[in-house]
Scaffold this active site. Structure first.
Site, short mmCIF file in Angstrom:
data_model
loop_
_atom_site.label_atom_id
_atom_site.label_comp_id
_atom_site.label_asym_id
_atom_site.label_seq_id
_atom_site.Cartn_x
_atom_site.Cartn_y
_atom_site.Cartn_z
N LYS A 1 38.08 53.51 56.89
CA LYS A 1 38.71 54.74 56.40
C LYS A 1 39.80 55.23 57.36
CE LYS A 1 37.72 59.50 55.33
NZ LYS A 1 36.89 60.62 55.67
N HIS B 1 30.78 71.58 66.55
CA HIS B 1 30.05 72.36 67.56
C HIS B 1 30.24 73.87 67.32
CE1 HIS B 1 29.09 68.87 69.95
NE2 HIS B 1 30.36 68.52 70.05
N ASP C 1 30.45 77.94 55.23
CA ASP C 1 30.89 76.56 55.47
C ASP C 1 32.01 76.58 56.53
OD1 ASP C 1 33.19 77.38 54.19
OD2 ASP C 1 32.81 76.24 52.35
N LYS D 1 40.90 71.55 60.40
CA LYS D 1 40.60 71.40 61.83
C LYS D 1 41.66 70.55 62.52
CE LYS D 1 38.40 68.29 63.94
NZ LYS D 1 37.47 67.28 64.47
#
Ligand code: SF4
Length: 237
Positions: free
Chosen positions: A86, A151, A167, A131
């Site tokens: 991927k 984290h 989420d 992110k």
């Protein structure tokens, strides 16, 4: 409510700085290097991410070499970092899109773009999420962006900074509003340090945590010796 929560988070970030110091930005990496490194960090440890990155740069010294590599060869050098199939596909697709858009294989011109435009461009690249975009903005471009990795997502839910049901995307939106932009860099790195050394996914070391007296998750485990309430599953990005 959010003012009180922001104040509480500020005090807890102070405690982390007392424990781990206040990390300050050093030399900024090339935006494209940071982007690819962050793609390689998905679902693996930092050590394996760095091994995969070094192996790729040794075997394919320029981004042009990486783009022209046979897929199986690229996959082979990335194997140590996991999800090599991927990741090799995503990396080549990103490089292809950047060369098509910019006519060359770098993202240096993003340094002069307004933050919103740079963010929009990065998010349009296939395989690049919130992110990863925030990592490029914060670390390579020095912009006000707060990346929420696995984290930070876990710690924020355990501490009660966000709902246990939030989420990663929701946690990102909430935390970016609750933490002052000037603290993003140090807060991001200190929370990751806490997550790696203390607030681990399966075995949080609450007795040695600098935030133990303020943590909802730790408070729930005082009487039983183990946490109660909503179970937090490790989240993988
Ligand atoms: S007290 Fe425990 S659960 Fe809470 S932040 Fe620290 S290590 Fe994590």
């Amino acid at each position: 409510m959010s003012e009180a929560l922001a104040g509480r988070i500020g005090r807890e970030l102070d405690l982390l700085e007392r424990e781990f110091g206040r990390p300050r930005p050093g030399r900024r990496p090339a935006p494209l290097d940071e982007l690819i490194l962050t793609i390689l960090s998905q679902h693996t440890s930092d050590g394996n991410r760095d091994r995969a990155y070094r192996a790729m740069r040794r075997r394919f010294p320029t981004w042009s070499h990486v783009l022209r590599a046979r897929r199986e060869q690229l996959e082979d050098v990335l194997r140590v970092g996991g999800l090599a199939r991927k990741k090799s596909r995503v990396i080549q697709e990103i490089l292809r899109a950047i060369r098509r858009d910019r006519g060359r294989l770098d993202l240096e011109d993003l340094r002069t773009w307004p933050t919103d435009e740079a963010k929009t461009y990065l998010l349009r690249l296939k395989g690049v999420g919130e992110k990863t975009t925030c990592c490029v903005l914060l670390f390579a471009l020095g912009r006000a962006a707060f990346p929420v990795d696995t984290h930070i997502h876990r710690i924020a839910r355990r501490l009660g900074w966000v709902s246990p049901k939030a989420d990663a995307s929701r946690a990102h939106a909430l935390l970016a509003g609750l933490i002052p932009a000037a603290r993003y860099y140090a807060a991001h790195l200190n929370l990751i340090t806490l997550g790696r050394r203390v607030c681990r996914a399966r075995t949080p070391a609450c007795p040695s945590c600098p935030l133990r007296r303020r943590c909802r998750y730790a408070a729930r485990s005082v009487h039983t010796g183990r946490p109660r309430g909503p179970r937090l599953r490790p989240t993988l990005y």
